[in-house]
Design a protein around this motif. Structure first.
Motif, PDB file in Angstrom:
ATOM      1  N   ARG A  75      -3.237   0.613  -3.868  1.00  0.00           N
ATOM      2  CA  ARG A  75      -2.955  -0.772  -3.488  1.00  0.00           C
ATOM      3  C   ARG A  75      -3.199  -1.632  -4.727  1.00  0.00           C
ATOM      4  NH1 ARG A  75      -2.726  -5.669  -1.619  1.00  0.00           N
ATOM      5  NH2 ARG A  75      -2.764  -6.110   0.627  1.00  0.00           N
ATOM      6  N   MET A  82       0.834  -1.186   0.000  1.00  0.00           N
ATOM      7  CA  MET A  82       0.000   0.000   0.000  1.00  0.00           C
ATOM      8  C   MET A  82       0.880   1.251   0.000  1.00  0.00           C
ATOM      9  SD  MET A  82      -2.969   0.765   2.788  1.00  0.00           S
ATOM     10  CE  MET A  82      -2.029   1.617   4.046  1.00  0.00           C
ATOM     11  N   ALA A 101      -3.289  -8.437 -15.543  1.00  0.00           N
ATOM     12  CA  ALA A 101      -4.400  -9.232 -15.012  1.00  0.00           C
ATOM     13  C   ALA A 101      -4.811  -8.735 -13.625  1.00  0.00           C
ATOM     14  CB  ALA A 101      -3.989 -10.698 -14.929  1.00  0.00           C
ATOM     15  N   ASP A 102      -4.084  -7.727 -13.125  1.00  0.00           N
ATOM     16  CA  ASP A 102      -4.319  -7.225 -11.771  1.00  0.00           C
ATOM     17  C   ASP A 102      -5.154  -5.946 -11.791  1.00  0.00           C
ATOM     18  OD1 ASP A 102      -2.719  -9.301 -10.971  1.00  0.00           O
ATOM     19  OD2 ASP A 102      -0.945  -8.053 -10.638  1.00  0.00           O
ATOM     20  N   ALA A 147     -13.743  -8.003 -10.030  1.00  0.00           N
ATOM     21  CA  ALA A 147     -13.764  -8.688  -8.731  1.00  0.00           C
ATOM     22  C   ALA A 147     -13.520  -7.705  -7.587  1.00  0.00           C
ATOM     23  CB  ALA A 147     -12.712  -9.796  -8.709  1.00  0.00           C
ATOM     24  N   VAL A 148     -12.561  -6.803  -7.773  1.00  0.00           N
ATOM     25  CA  VAL A 148     -12.244  -5.849  -6.695  1.00  0.00           C
ATOM     26  C   VAL A 148     -13.423  -4.897  -6.485  1.00  0.00           C
ATOM     27  CG1 VAL A 148     -10.555  -4.204  -5.796  1.00  0.00           C
ATOM     28  CG2 VAL A 148      -9.805  -6.022  -7.343  1.00  0.00           C
ATOM     29  N   ARG A 161       1.135 -17.665 -10.620  1.00  0.00           N
ATOM     30  CA  ARG A 161       1.866 -16.436 -10.327  1.00  0.00           C
ATOM     31  C   ARG A 161       3.209 -16.764  -9.738  1.00  0.00           C
ATOM     32  NH1 ARG A 161      -0.291 -11.890 -10.627  1.00  0.00           N
ATOM     33  NH2 ARG A 161      -2.393 -11.850 -11.404  1.00  0.00           N
ATOM     34  N   PHE A 203      -3.995  -5.311  -6.434  1.00  0.00           N
ATOM     35  CA  PHE A 203      -4.657  -6.573  -6.085  1.00  0.00           C
ATOM     36  C   PHE A 203      -4.519  -7.566  -7.230  1.00  0.00           C
ATOM     37  CE2 PHE A 203      -6.930  -3.433  -3.499  1.00  0.00           C
ATOM     38  CZ  PHE A 203      -6.805  -4.012  -2.251  1.00  0.00           C
ATOM     39  N   ALA A 204      -4.279  -8.816  -6.877  1.00  0.00           N
ATOM     40  CA  ALA A 204      -4.107  -9.874  -7.880  1.00  0.00           C
ATOM     41  C   ALA A 204      -5.459 -10.414  -8.322  1.00  0.00           C
ATOM     42  CB  ALA A 204      -3.233 -10.988  -7.307  1.00  0.00           C
ATOM     43  N   ALA A 205      -6.269  -9.549  -8.884  1.00  0.00           N
ATOM     44  CA  ALA A 205      -7.596  -9.926  -9.362  1.00  0.00           C
ATOM     45  C   ALA A 205      -8.046  -8.841 -10.337  1.00  0.00           C
ATOM     46  CB  ALA A 205      -8.567 -10.019  -8.190  1.00  0.00           C
ATOM     47  N   MET A 245      -5.888  -0.182  -7.353  1.00  0.00           N
ATOM     48  CA  MET A 245      -6.949   0.566  -6.709  1.00  0.00           C
ATOM     49  C   MET A 245      -6.404   1.898  -6.193  1.00  0.00           C
ATOM     50  SD  MET A 245      -9.011  -0.101  -3.217  1.00  0.00           S
ATOM     51  CE  MET A 245      -7.658   0.770  -2.422  1.00  0.00           C
ATOM     52  N   LEU A 268     -10.480 -12.022  -2.522  1.00  0.00           N
ATOM     53  CA  LEU A 268     -10.336 -12.041  -3.983  1.00  0.00           C
ATOM     54  C   LEU A 268      -9.823 -13.403  -4.457  1.00  0.00           C
ATOM     55  CD1 LEU A 268      -8.822  -8.484  -4.423  1.00  0.00           C
ATOM     56  CD2 LEU A 268     -11.105  -9.213  -5.164  1.00  0.00           C
ATOM     57  N   LEU A 321      -7.615   5.148  -3.908  1.00  0.00           N
ATOM     58  CA  LEU A 321      -8.627   5.683  -3.010  1.00  0.00           C
ATOM     59  C   LEU A 321      -8.255   7.126  -2.690  1.00  0.00           C
ATOM     60  CD1 LEU A 321     -10.955   4.524  -0.989  1.00  0.00           C
ATOM     61  CD2 LEU A 321      -9.124   4.570   0.681  1.00  0.00           C
ATOM     62  N   ARG A 365      -3.514 -18.652 -14.570  1.00  0.00           N
ATOM     63  CA  ARG A 365      -2.074 -18.763 -14.736  1.00  0.00           C
ATOM     64  C   ARG A 365      -1.415 -18.774 -13.353  1.00  0.00           C
ATOM     65  NH1 ARG A 365       0.291 -13.464 -14.524  1.00  0.00           N
ATOM     66  NH2 ARG A 365      -1.315 -11.878 -14.495  1.00  0.00           N
ATOM     67  N   ARG A 393     -16.555  -5.620  -7.109  1.00  0.00           N
ATOM     68  CA  ARG A 393     -17.626  -6.383  -6.454  1.00  0.00           C
ATOM     69  C   ARG A 393     -17.350  -6.525  -4.952  1.00  0.00           C
ATOM     70  NH1 ARG A 393     -19.650 -11.796  -6.365  1.00  0.00           N
ATOM     71  NH2 ARG A 393     -17.994 -12.712  -7.604  1.00  0.00           N
ATOM     72  N   ALA A 394     -16.087  -6.732  -4.597  1.00  0.00           N
ATOM     73  CA  ALA A 394     -15.729  -6.871  -3.178  1.00  0.00           C
ATOM     74  C   ALA A 394     -15.940  -5.571  -2.410  1.00  0.00           C
ATOM     75  CB  ALA A 394     -14.278  -7.328  -3.047  1.00  0.00           C
ATOM     76  N   HIS A 395     -16.044  -4.454  -3.134  1.00  0.00           N
ATOM     77  CA  HIS A 395     -16.282  -3.160  -2.494  1.00  0.00           C
ATOM     78  C   HIS A 395     -17.769  -2.782  -2.444  1.00  0.00           C
ATOM     79  CE1 HIS A 395     -11.964  -2.322  -2.706  1.00  0.00           C
ATOM     80  NE2 HIS A 395     -12.188  -1.277  -1.940  1.00  0.00           N
ATOM     81  N   MET A 448     -12.637 -15.735  -4.623  1.00  0.00           N
ATOM     82  CA  MET A 448     -13.598 -15.436  -5.690  1.00  0.00           C
ATOM     83  C   MET A 448     -13.148 -15.970  -7.039  1.00  0.00           C
ATOM     84  SD  MET A 448     -14.390 -11.477  -4.720  1.00  0.00           S
ATOM     85  CE  MET A 448     -15.330 -11.032  -6.194  1.00  0.00           C
TER      86      MET A 448
END
Lengths: 154, 112
Positions: A18, A4, A115-116, A26-27, B112, A20-22, A119, B100, A121, B110, A29-31, B103
């Motif tokens: 920050r 961070m 692929a990440d 997805a990030v 990492r 995130f590996a997503a 974020m 995450l 804020l 792949r 949706r998680a928020h 999910m």
């Protein structure tokens, strides 16, 4: 995975980033999905969020209630202002202790980075003085001593 | 510390945090505090009352003036509040990493 970061922007903003590996979907949706928010937006260890309302549409209500399992709790209310699915959320929020704090305006962006997701804020602060105090007080440094002290206090 | 709840209520208000950060730079009178915040003196006095009853700010008597300064507990509480904020964000995002990961579709990802 980068850690961070926290920096100033302009006169009244603190910007937190920050990675995130997503993917952004997805990030995002998680928020916004209350079932997911309840799993991570908990602050220090030991706290839970028994009530989570997140009506993710412009004007939709936000209400988070936290408890620490020792009979202490507080809550946050807010409203969504703008939502761009998977990429951007703008909302206002206030804590209740129980008196409400002034509104905090928050913009959260989710940008794809391979692929990440990166974020970003951006929190609006009430004054430049507060921001200066926050940063000069060592918010960007380790805080082991303070945290150890906190544990003694609780 | 029985005063902790009072300290955190006191710090919940951004104006009161700003007053504390101003006092962190040195003693100030109500008039001096009111100016940068564009608040009336009674409004500042009200905030100071909250900060004083939480034990974060103390007053001194100097003739007709009552300059305020930060109490030791005030310094410690600011430090505590900031560390909690930073720590809370760190913990939140570490937990979000796990959410995450759960999910994600497991197949075809792949390595990492």
């Amino acid at each position: 995975m980068s850690k961070m970061t926290l920096k100033t922007e302009g006169d009244r903003y603190v910007v937190v980033t920050r990675q995130f590996a997503a993917p952004p979907e997805a990030v995002y949706r998680a928020h916004t999905d209350p079932k997911l928010i309840q799993k991570w937006l908990l602050g220090p260890d030991g706290w839970t969020m028994p009530v989570c309302i997140s009506d993710a549409r412009p004007g939709g209500k936000i209400r988070y209630e936290w408890m620490n399992g020792k009979g202490h709790g507080f809550h946050l209310t807010g409203e969504y202002l703008e939502l761009e699915p998977c990429s951007r959320i703008v909302h206002v929020e206030r804590m209740h202790f129980p008196d409400p704090t002034p509104d905090n305006h928050v913009e959260t962006r989710f940008d794809p980075d391979g692929a990440d997701t990166l974020m970003t804020l951006r929190m609006t602060l009430p004054s430049a003085e507060v921001r200066t105090a926050m940063l000069s007080s060592g918010m960007e440094h380790g805080m082991e001593a303070s945290y150890a002290r906190l544990e003694q206090l609780i | 510390m029985s005063n902790l709840d009072a300290a955190f209520s006191a710090l919940a208000d951004p104006t009161r945090r700003a007053i504390l950060s101003r006092l962190a730079q040195g003693e100030a009178t109500v008039m001096e505090l009111a100016k940068p915040f564009q608040l009336s003196q009674p409004a500042i006095s009200q905030h100071l009352k909250v900060l004083e009853s939480a034990g974060l700010v103390v007053r001194r008597i100097e003739g007709a003036k009552r300059p305020r300064r930060l109490a030791k507990a005030g310094v410690e509480t600011i430090d505590l509040w900031l560390s909690m904020l930073r720590e809370a964000l760190d913990k939140n995002y570490d937990r979000l990493d796990e959410v995450l990961a759960e999910m994600k579709p497991r197949k075809g990802r792949r390595i990492r």
